[in-house]
Design a protein around this motif. Structure first.
Motif, short mmCIF file in Angstrom:
data_model
loop_
_atom_site.label_atom_id
_atom_site.label_comp_id
_atom_site.label_asym_id
_atom_site.label_seq_id
_atom_site.Cartn_x
_atom_site.Cartn_y
_atom_site.Cartn_z
N ASP A 135 -35.91 -75.75 92.39
CA ASP A 135 -37.01 -76.69 92.65
C ASP A 135 -37.93 -76.17 93.72
N LEU A 136 -39.20 -76.59 93.62
CA LEU A 136 -40.24 -76.12 94.54
C LEU A 136 -41.41 -77.08 94.47
N GLY A 137 -42.33 -76.93 95.44
CA GLY A 137 -43.50 -77.80 95.45
C GLY A 137 -44.69 -77.14 96.11
N CYS A 138 -45.88 -77.68 95.81
CA CYS A 138 -47.14 -77.14 96.32
C CYS A 138 -48.06 -78.30 96.67
N HIS A 139 -48.91 -78.10 97.69
CA HIS A 139 -49.92 -79.14 97.96
C HIS A 139 -51.28 -78.51 98.21
N ILE A 140 -52.30 -79.26 97.85
CA ILE A 140 -53.68 -78.91 98.14
C ILE A 140 -54.27 -80.10 98.90
N ASP A 141 -54.61 -79.90 100.16
CA ASP A 141 -55.19 -80.97 100.97
C ASP A 141 -54.25 -82.18 101.08
N GLY A 142 -52.94 -81.90 101.09
CA GLY A 142 -51.96 -82.98 101.22
C GLY A 142 -51.57 -83.64 99.91
N PHE A 143 -52.29 -83.33 98.82
CA PHE A 143 -51.97 -83.90 97.50
C PHE A 143 -50.95 -82.97 96.84
N CYS A 144 -49.73 -83.46 96.69
CA CYS A 144 -48.67 -82.51 96.33
C CYS A 144 -48.09 -82.74 94.94
N ALA A 145 -47.55 -81.67 94.42
CA ALA A 145 -46.83 -81.70 93.15
C ALA A 145 -45.50 -81.00 93.36
N VAL A 146 -44.49 -81.44 92.64
CA VAL A 146 -43.17 -80.80 92.70
C VAL A 146 -42.67 -80.56 91.28
N VAL A 147 -41.73 -79.64 91.16
CA VAL A 147 -41.17 -79.34 89.84
C VAL A 147 -39.74 -78.84 90.02
N ALA A 148 -38.88 -79.17 89.06
CA ALA A 148 -37.52 -78.62 89.04
C ALA A 148 -37.19 -78.22 87.62
N HIS A 149 -36.33 -77.21 87.50
CA HIS A 149 -36.02 -76.65 86.18
C HIS A 149 -34.59 -76.10 86.24
N THR A 150 -33.91 -76.11 85.11
CA THR A 150 -32.53 -75.60 85.05
C THR A 150 -32.44 -74.51 83.99
N VAL A 151 -31.79 -73.41 84.36
CA VAL A 151 -31.55 -72.33 83.39
C VAL A 151 -30.08 -71.95 83.40
N VAL A 152 -29.60 -71.55 82.23
CA VAL A 152 -28.25 -70.99 82.12
C VAL A 152 -28.41 -69.48 81.98
N VAL A 153 -27.79 -68.72 82.87
CA VAL A 153 -27.96 -67.26 82.89
C VAL A 153 -27.16 -66.63 81.75
N GLN A 154 -27.84 -65.79 80.96
CA GLN A 154 -27.20 -65.11 79.82
C GLN A 154 -27.68 -63.66 79.77
N ALA A 155 -26.92 -62.82 79.06
CA ALA A 155 -27.35 -61.43 78.87
C ALA A 155 -28.68 -61.40 78.12
N ASP A 156 -28.82 -62.26 77.10
CA ASP A 156 -30.08 -62.38 76.36
C ASP A 156 -30.67 -63.75 76.67
N MET A 157 -31.63 -63.78 77.59
CA MET A 157 -32.19 -65.07 78.02
C MET A 157 -33.01 -65.75 76.93
N ALA A 158 -33.37 -65.01 75.90
CA ALA A 158 -34.15 -65.61 74.80
C ALA A 158 -33.24 -66.28 73.76
N ALA A 159 -31.93 -65.96 73.80
CA ALA A 159 -31.00 -66.51 72.81
C ALA A 159 -30.68 -67.96 73.14
N PRO A 160 -30.39 -68.78 72.09
CA PRO A 160 -30.00 -70.17 72.37
C PRO A 160 -28.72 -70.23 73.20
N VAL A 161 -28.64 -71.23 74.06
CA VAL A 161 -27.43 -71.41 74.88
C VAL A 161 -26.38 -72.09 74.00
N LYS A 162 -25.21 -71.47 73.91
CA LYS A 162 -24.13 -71.98 73.05
C LYS A 162 -23.69 -73.37 73.49
#
Length: 401
Positions: A135-162
């Motif tokens: 997770d991380l966030g950014c602001h411009i003039d105090g107006f902020c946005a945040v975002v979070a994301h989850t990934v499962v680490v794999q040898a082939d990151m493009a392959a579907p997660v089992k």
């Protein structure tokens, strides 16, 4: 009695200034700082776009062997690089503040939130099967946005997660983050949104994580007292609230792989590990030590009312100074929260603008493809989450002559 706010993810807020005082510090009565001002909308959208650029850069580097510290540095540097390119004409009082509104946190496996590694970090490199919450966030003039994301680490990151209980939590949280966006409508009740999140969890047989709150955000305020709980629990009283037009919200979704009917699933614990993230409490106090005064001055100058990582203050000096600030409740800590070793947690967060004519999600990336035999089945949820993001304006009644 005054409402006691709760910091991001159920960290108790120090009993210092009130939220109203916080807002008064940063806003002027003459200035419209809501989404009714098109310039404000543009700043939120720009902050959101920079969050997405930074998150994409971090996600692309989440591969086997990656360093947790380097990933955090990539996220922060991306925000700084993007914000450096805009709003540079103002000088003195006209200078526009911009930058990081939430430090990049790389939470691996049992670490669920607030792990923002410092330069002496000894975390092992990412390995196959690790579940990484960013997770991380950014602001411009105090107006902020945040975002979070989850990934499962794999040898082939493009392959579907089992398919597995772990990946099912990822699929559920990603589906909820997408679907529940449609519920952020003027007049919507916070308790109804909590109920919808629970029904999605039930359909996926996962557990909402206790203590996770979606906050309304205003200028310089990342944790307004208007909130939506992932899960109602006795220790955390959430007051009823109706969402309003021209407001900005985070939608914070965190699901545990614990089955929905498990009695104590989805409970996070705070260990005695080092705290990496703090936020100024915006109170005045005369600190005794010069090093502490310098650190507190730097915190308020560089980070205003936004959370920051100890990594940004640099080494022993920062750690020494923060201790006296903490002792006198000049900063609020965001401790690292962990899940049980038997559970995996997935976390997605987006920033949502409830504008006059539409609901606009300005942060969030598409999730990995995850194999699962679960989906949203509840009719009430499907109806609520299929409503248009366009908001129809009520026609004004003609006045009788």
């Amino acid at each position: 009695s005054a409402t006691v706010s709760v910091l991001y993810w159920a960290t108790p807020r120090a009993n210092t200034t009130t939220m109203a005082e916080d807002e008064a510090t940063y806003s002027s009565e003459e200035e419209d700082t809501t989404l009714r001002d098109s310039g404000v909308v543009e700043k939120y959208k720009m902050a959101g776009a920079f969050c997405n650029v930074a998150m994409k850069a971090v996600v692309e580097k989440c591969v086997i062997g990656a360093s947790v510290l380097e990933l955090a540095k990539i996220g922060d540097q991306q925000i700084l690089d993007q914000t450096e390119k805009v709003f540079n004409k103002g000088k003195g009082d006209d200078k526009i503040e911009k930058g990081i509104s939430f430090p990049t946190c790389i939470n691996v496996n049992q670490n669920v939130c607030h792990y923002s590694p410092e330069d002496d970090d000894a975390s092992p490199p990412l390995a196959e099967g690790d579940i990484v919450k960013i997770d991380l966030g950014c602001h411009i003039d105090g107006f902020c946005a945040v975002v979070a994301h989850t990934v499962v680490v794999q040898a082939d990151m493009a392959a579907p997660v089992k398919a597995s209980p772990q990946s099912n939590a990822v699929a559920a949280a990603a589906a909820a983050a997408q679907a529940v966006t449609h519920c952020f409508r003027p007049g919507a009740k916070n308790q109804d949104i909590t109920s919808i999140i629970h029904k999605i969890a039930q359909d996926y047989d996962v557990t909402p994580v206790e203590g996770v709150l979606s906050h309304e955000m205003t200028r310089y305020i990342i944790d307004h007292h208007n909130v939506i709980a992932m899960k109602n629990c006795p220790e955390q009283k959430v007051l009823d609230h109706e969402l309003e037009e021209a407001t900005v919200w985070t939608l914070d979704v965190a699901f545990s792989s614990a089955p929905y009917d498990s009695k104590d699933g989805g409970k996070l614990r705070q260990e005695d590990s080092k705290t990496h993230v703090y936020k100024s409490a915006l109170v005045q106090y005369s600190l005794k030590m010069k090093a502490s005064r310098e650190v507190y001055s730097e915190i308020n100058r560089r980070f205003q009312n936004f959370p920051f990582s100890m990594r940004h203050l640099g080494g022993k000096r920062g750690r020494f100074g923060i201790n006296e600030c903490l002792k006198h409740e000049l900063v609020n800590p965001y401790p690292v929260l962990k899940s049980k070793p038997t559970e995996s947690v997935a976390h997605f967060c987006s920033t949502i603008l409830i504008k006059t004519n539409e609901i606009e999600k300005v942060t969030g990336l598409p999730s990995q493809t995850v194999e699962t035999d679960k989906k949203i089945l509840d009719k009430e949820v499907l109806d609520a989450c299929s409503k248009s993001l366009n908001l129809k304006k009520k026609k004004k009644k003609k006045s009788k002559k």
